[in-house]
Design an enzyme around this catalytic site. Structure first.
Site, PDB file in Angstrom:
ATOM      1  N   ILE A 137       0.940  -1.104   0.274  1.00 35.03           N
ATOM      2  CA  ILE A 137      -0.073   0.108   0.222  1.00 35.03           C
ATOM      3  C   ILE A 137       0.907   1.238  -0.039  1.00 35.03           C
ATOM      4  CG2 ILE A 137      -2.028  -0.041   0.813  1.00 35.03           C
ATOM      5  CD1 ILE A 137      -1.361  -0.160   3.436  1.00 35.03           C
ATOM      6  N   ASP A 138       0.402   2.153  -0.241  1.00 31.90           N
ATOM      7  CA  ASP A 138       1.154   3.826  -0.856  1.00 31.90           C
ATOM      8  C   ASP A 138       1.626   4.180   0.734  1.00 31.90           C
ATOM      9  OD1 ASP A 138       0.690   3.122  -3.158  1.00 31.90           O
ATOM     10  OD2 ASP A 138      -1.057   4.666  -3.699  1.00 31.90           O
TER      11      ASP A 138
END
Length: 338
Positions: A147-148
């Site tokens: 995930i970012d």
């Protein structure tokens, strides 16, 4: 010029030759510094380690003039293998085969250019020291999805080679034949219409900016399912909504998928400096509390709140949910006017 005998933290001073007139900065440096790859020089420029004429330059394409003074700061070399670091982790589940963490916003998942330290991998190497038999023959955690950096939420990591293979297969299948589920909570500008739908739009790297993704024909298949959970009033326009809370479920897992897909349908994420810059003025229409929270958010308002996987060894369905982190819960209350 050879740099094989350079000391750490060395500053290199150069002068652009006549043939450099009008040429890109990264190309000029690549011609002058034979021991550096062009990609390495581009990274140094983007890190603010290169100066031209006494000014720090952040853009590799910056045109150089003949005779200009160039300065390159070379940091100490990073170790080829990630190092264990004592970084606090919120562990929601752990056994001999896997670990599930609730990642805070601001934490990079995997080491890379400019981020060799302070990542989730560095933290896991310290947390699970001696418990990682090795992925690919090296003691390291098995990252099967990411995930970012500025997205918070749940992430599962393999601790063994077998678990890594099994979990990777689940994510590659995208839940078509197994229990895998990934769902996010996203605060977006406006209210999508219809309030429940599917965004089927291929994603690929932007031709203008390699750090961005874009919707374009012929790119990789990408599908996001969404539904509006809450709509928040516009204080300046009675009866209208200014923002909403949307649940997004991934059918595929492309880079920046939710962020790009929501922007594509005209409802970018609040706080997204990459895909929602044109929506900054909307914050001025918020109530005072919500406006202040948006202006100081320093992240996109996206949280991976739901993760369901099949245990790679026992086959048991594992379901995890994560509450909104404090800054997003505060935003939710402020947007709702509570």
């Amino acid at each position: 010029m050879s740099l094989s005998d350079m000391d750490d933290n060395r500053t290199i001073d150069l002068v652009a030759p006549e043939e450099a007139q009008g040429e890109r900065l990264d190309r000029v440096l690549a011609a002058l510094l034979a021991d550096f790859s062009r990609s390495r020089l581009q990274a140094l420029i983007k890190e603010g380690r290169v100066g031209v004429g006494g000014r720090t330059i952040w853009e590799p394409r910056h045109p150089v003039n003949a005779g200009e003074a160039l300065r390159v700061e070379v940091p100490p070399p990073e170790p080829a293998v990630p190092q264990a670091e004592d970084i606090p982790l919120t562990v929601v589940h752990e056994d001999a085969d896997l670990i599930v963490v609730d990642k805070p916003a601001g934490l990079v998942v995997h080491p890379g250019a400019g981020n060799w330290r302070g990542t989730l991998v560095n933290a896991l190497l310290h947390h699970a020291k001696g418990e990682l038999p090795g992925i690919g023959g090296v003691e390291r955690p098995g990252i099967v999805h990411r995930i970012d950096k500025d997205t918070s939420g749940l992430l599962v990591v393999a601790k063994t080679e077998a678990a890594h293979r099994a979990l990777s297969a689940q994510f590659a299948d995208h839940g078509r034949e197994g229990p895998l589920e990934r769902a996010y909570l996203a605060f977006v500008w406006g209210v999508p219409s219809p309030r429940k739908g599917t965004i089927d739009a291929p994603l690929g790297r932007s031709r203008q900016s390699p750090e961005r993704q874009e919707v374009r024909a012929g790119a990789r298949h990408a599908v996001t399912h969404y539904r509006v959970l809450e709509a928040y009033p516009d204080p300046t326009r009675p009866g209208e909504s200014l923002a909403s809370l949307v649940e997004c479920r991934l059918e595929t897992g492309r880079t920046h998928q939710i962020r790009v897909h929501m922007a594509h349908i005209g409802h970018p994420l609040i706080g997204d400096e990459t895909y929602a810059k044109g929506y900054r003025t909307k914050a001025r229409r918020l109530g005072e509390d919500a406006r202040k929270l948006v202006e100081t958010l320093e992240r996109q308002a996206l949280h991976a709140y739901l993760l369901v996987v099949s245990h790679p060894v026992t086959g048991e369905d594992l379901r995890f949910e994560s509450a909104l982190p404090p800054e997003l819960e505060a935003l939710r209350r402020a947007l709702a006017g509570s």
